[in-house]
Design an enzyme around this catalytic site. Structure first.
Site, short mmCIF file in Angstrom:
data_model
loop_
_atom_site.label_atom_id
_atom_site.label_comp_id
_atom_site.label_asym_id
_atom_site.label_seq_id
_atom_site.Cartn_x
_atom_site.Cartn_y
_atom_site.Cartn_z
N ARG A 109 0.83 -1.22 0.00
CA ARG A 109 0.00 0.00 0.00
C ARG A 109 0.86 1.27 0.00
NH1 ARG A 109 -5.16 -1.50 1.68
NH2 ARG A 109 -5.72 0.47 0.79
N ARG A 157 -2.71 7.14 1.44
CA ARG A 157 -3.08 8.31 2.23
C ARG A 157 -2.02 8.85 3.18
NH1 ARG A 157 -8.63 6.41 4.55
NH2 ARG A 157 -7.43 4.48 4.47
N ARG A 192 -6.15 12.82 -4.75
CA ARG A 192 -7.42 12.19 -4.37
C ARG A 192 -8.52 13.24 -4.20
NH1 ARG A 192 -11.64 10.20 -3.12
NH2 ARG A 192 -12.03 8.49 -1.67
N ASP A 223 -7.39 -1.27 -7.09
CA ASP A 223 -7.86 -1.88 -5.84
C ASP A 223 -8.32 -3.29 -6.14
OD1 ASP A 223 -8.55 -0.91 -2.91
OD2 ASP A 223 -10.12 -2.31 -3.54
N TYR A 237 -15.78 -9.76 0.67
CA TYR A 237 -16.37 -8.41 0.55
C TYR A 237 -17.68 -8.46 -0.24
CZ TYR A 237 -12.19 -6.10 2.38
OH TYR A 237 -11.17 -5.67 3.19
O1 CP3 Z 1 0.18 1.25 -3.21
C1 CP3 Z 1 -0.76 0.51 -3.35
O2 CP3 Z 1 -0.75 -0.66 -2.94
C2 CP3 Z 1 -1.96 1.07 -4.05
C3 CP3 Z 1 -2.87 0.12 -4.68
C4 CP3 Z 1 -3.81 -0.63 -3.72
C5 CP3 Z 1 -4.93 -0.08 -3.05
N1 CP3 Z 1 -5.60 -1.08 -2.43
C6 CP3 Z 1 -5.31 1.35 -3.05
C7 CP3 Z 1 -6.29 1.86 -2.06
C8 CP3 Z 1 -3.77 -1.99 -3.43
C9 CP3 Z 1 -2.74 -3.03 -3.82
C10 CP3 Z 1 -4.92 -2.26 -2.61
C11 CP3 Z 1 -5.25 -3.60 -2.13
C12 CP3 Z 1 -6.42 -3.81 -1.29
N2 CP3 Z 1 -7.62 -3.15 -1.28
C13 CP3 Z 1 -6.51 -4.87 -0.33
C14 CP3 Z 1 -5.44 -5.92 -0.08
C15 CP3 Z 1 -4.33 -5.42 0.76
C16 CP3 Z 1 -4.67 -5.21 2.20
O3 CP3 Z 1 -4.44 -4.10 2.68
O4 CP3 Z 1 -5.12 -6.18 2.85
C17 CP3 Z 1 -7.77 -4.78 0.28
C18 CP3 Z 1 -8.31 -5.68 1.35
C19 CP3 Z 1 -8.47 -3.68 -0.35
C20 CP3 Z 1 -9.85 -3.22 -0.08
C21 CP3 Z 1 -9.87 -1.80 0.37
N3 CP3 Z 1 -9.66 -0.73 -0.45
C22 CP3 Z 1 -10.10 -1.31 1.68
C23 CP3 Z 1 -10.37 -2.18 2.89
C24 CP3 Z 1 -10.03 0.10 1.62
C25 CP3 Z 1 -10.29 1.10 2.73
C26 CP3 Z 1 -9.30 1.13 3.78
C27 CP3 Z 1 -7.89 1.36 3.32
O5 CP3 Z 1 -7.10 0.42 3.44
O6 CP3 Z 1 -7.57 2.46 2.86
C28 CP3 Z 1 -9.70 0.44 0.29
C29 CP3 Z 1 -9.47 1.80 -0.22
C30 CP3 Z 1 -8.14 2.10 -0.81
N4 CP3 Z 1 -7.47 1.28 -1.67
C31 CP3 Z 1 -7.38 3.30 -0.63
C32 CP3 Z 1 -6.23 3.15 -1.42
C33 CP3 Z 1 -5.14 4.18 -1.60
C34 CP3 Z 1 -7.81 4.51 0.20
C35 CP3 Z 1 -8.97 5.14 -0.51
C36 CP3 Z 1 -9.06 6.64 -0.43
O7 CP3 Z 1 -8.16 7.34 -0.91
O8 CP3 Z 1 -10.09 7.09 0.07
#
Ligand code: CP3
Length: 345
Positions: free
Chosen positions: A27, A31, A40, A77, A152
């Site tokens: 990740r 943020r 964003r 994502d 999910y």
């Molecule tokens: O650098 C990176 O890895 C960016 C790409 C990326 C994101 N999500 C961007 C994101 C990747 C590889 C993911 C994977 C992801 N998404 C997983 C697997 C990894 C893990 O952490 O277990 C999961 C379970 C998700 C589902 C998801 N997406 C959740 C639970 C959330 C909200 C909480 C959080 O972790 O931020 C997201 C949103 C998300 N995905 C954000 C980002 C940058 C934040 C969204 C925003 O800017 O509002």
């Protein structure tokens, strides 16, 4: 990919230990970076950011401008797959994703035939990243693993124990299998497309491999991940694949033996000695600093980084966190971590 350039992270996934472990951070685009928050704020929602190649390329590259990381990960994502299948997926105000839960009755409304067309902008992001990245940087593509994505889709949101999805699998085994088959096929097509667009490596995020008994683990985690590896390699022979079965615990040896992944990501709760004993010596491991050690920083972090590097000194190792970086992480601590690993503490 240019055949001649040496990419330390890709080489490690392929089993060649480097003098110092290469590093990327799960990740890493997100943020905790003010420049991410600025992009964003200008975007029309999180999914719009994922589907706008200009913006997605920019945020994928942001962490590499600040830190000497060995890889960029595609900005997208794991939940773009349910979105592409036509399920309602919303990301609201930092609260995590909200989906309209799938039932055995609504499963038939999903549209697997439109997945690749819907995800065309993400593949364009991969092509542009490939064209932009320095030749020694590895480009990582990814997909969520079927069980994690299904949890999910069924639960409608993140859940501490995935009870809704675990019950669905037990009460509606046929509908559950239909959903898993659909996710295996969609993930294979999507990962193959990412590799053909220029990803060097792909990672399978099985973020919810925990809370499963061994029978459920075999059916819901091992078998679908194995089928994805097999399906991807049928189209892209030798495709480099990292599996990240978070919480696999006592199931880790079975996971690495059966799935065919090249490398395994270790969560931070996995004891280093246990991992070293359970994962064959030739197999690359990735991980596994607790993300909160990076938040707190200082001597405790430095000591743990040294322990992790020492524990895997005899095998291919990619340094990483044991789960994603959290938004409150101070940027100076990330810079310090990368410096320590590059120095090979
Ligand atoms: O650098 C990176 O890895 C960016 C790409 C990326 C994101 N999500 C961007 C994101 C990747 C590889 C993911 C994977 C992801 N998404 C997983 C697997 C990894 C893990 O952490 O277990 C999961 C379970 C998700 C589902 C998801 N997406 C959740 C639970 C959330 C909200 C909480 C959080 O972790 O931020 C997201 C949103 C998300 N995905 C954000 C980002 C940058 C934040 C969204 C925003 O800017 O509002």
């Amino acid at each position: 990919m240019s055949a001649s350039a040496h990419k330390p992270l890709l080489a490690t996934v392929l089993g060649q230990r480097q003098a110092r472990p290469p590093i990327w951070i799960m990740r890493q685009a997100g943020r905790y970076l003010p420049e991410y928050r600025a992009v964003r704020a200008r975007s029309n929602g999180f999914l719009h950011l994922c589907y706008t190649p200009d913006l997605a390329v920019e945020v994928s590259l942001q962490p590499l401008r600040r830190f000497d990381l060995d890889a960029a990960i595609l900005f997208s994502d794991i939940l773009v797959i349910p979105d592409a299948l036509g399920q309602s997926v919303r990301f609201e105000g930092g609260e995590g994703p909200i989906l309209e839960p799938i039932t055995p009755q609504t499963l038939g409304l999903l549209r697997p035939e439109r997945v690749l067309e819907h995800l065309a902008p993400v593949l364009e992001t991969v092509r542009r990243l490939r064209a932009t990245l320095a030749p020694d940087k590895t480009l990582i593509g990814f997909s969520g693993s079927p069980w994690t994505v299904a949890s999910y889709m069924i639960g409608g949101k993140g859940s501490p124990d995935q009870a809704a999805a675990r019950l669905f699998a037990l009460r509606h085994p046929e509908a559950f299998q239909t959903l898993m088959d659909m996710l295996v096929d969609a993930s294979v097509a999507y990962l193959v497309a990412q590799l053909l667009a220029g990803a060097d490596v792909v990672q399978l995020f099985e973020s919810w491999a925990l809370n499963l008994d061994e029978v459920a683990f075999a059916r819901q985690v091992i078998e679908p991940n194995r089928r994805i590896v097999e399906g991807v390699r049928a189209r892209v022979p030798k495709a480099p694949i990292i599996g990240f079965p978070r919480g696999a615990a006592g199931n880790i040896a079975a996971y690495v033996a059966a799935t065919g992944v090249n490398a395994v990501g270790l969560d931070y709760a996995t004891p280093l000695g246990f991992a070293a004993a359970q994962v064959p010596l030739a197999m690359p491991v990735q991980g596994n600093l607790d993300p909160l050690r990076l938040v707190a920083g200082g001597a405790q972090m430095e000591a743990r980084v040294s322990q992790i590097i020492a524990a895997f000194a005899d095998r291919p190792h990619i340094f990483n966190l044991g789960h994603g970086i959290v938004p409150e992480t101070p940027i100076e601590h990330v810079a310090r971590l990368v410096e320590l690993v590059k120095r090979g503490v």
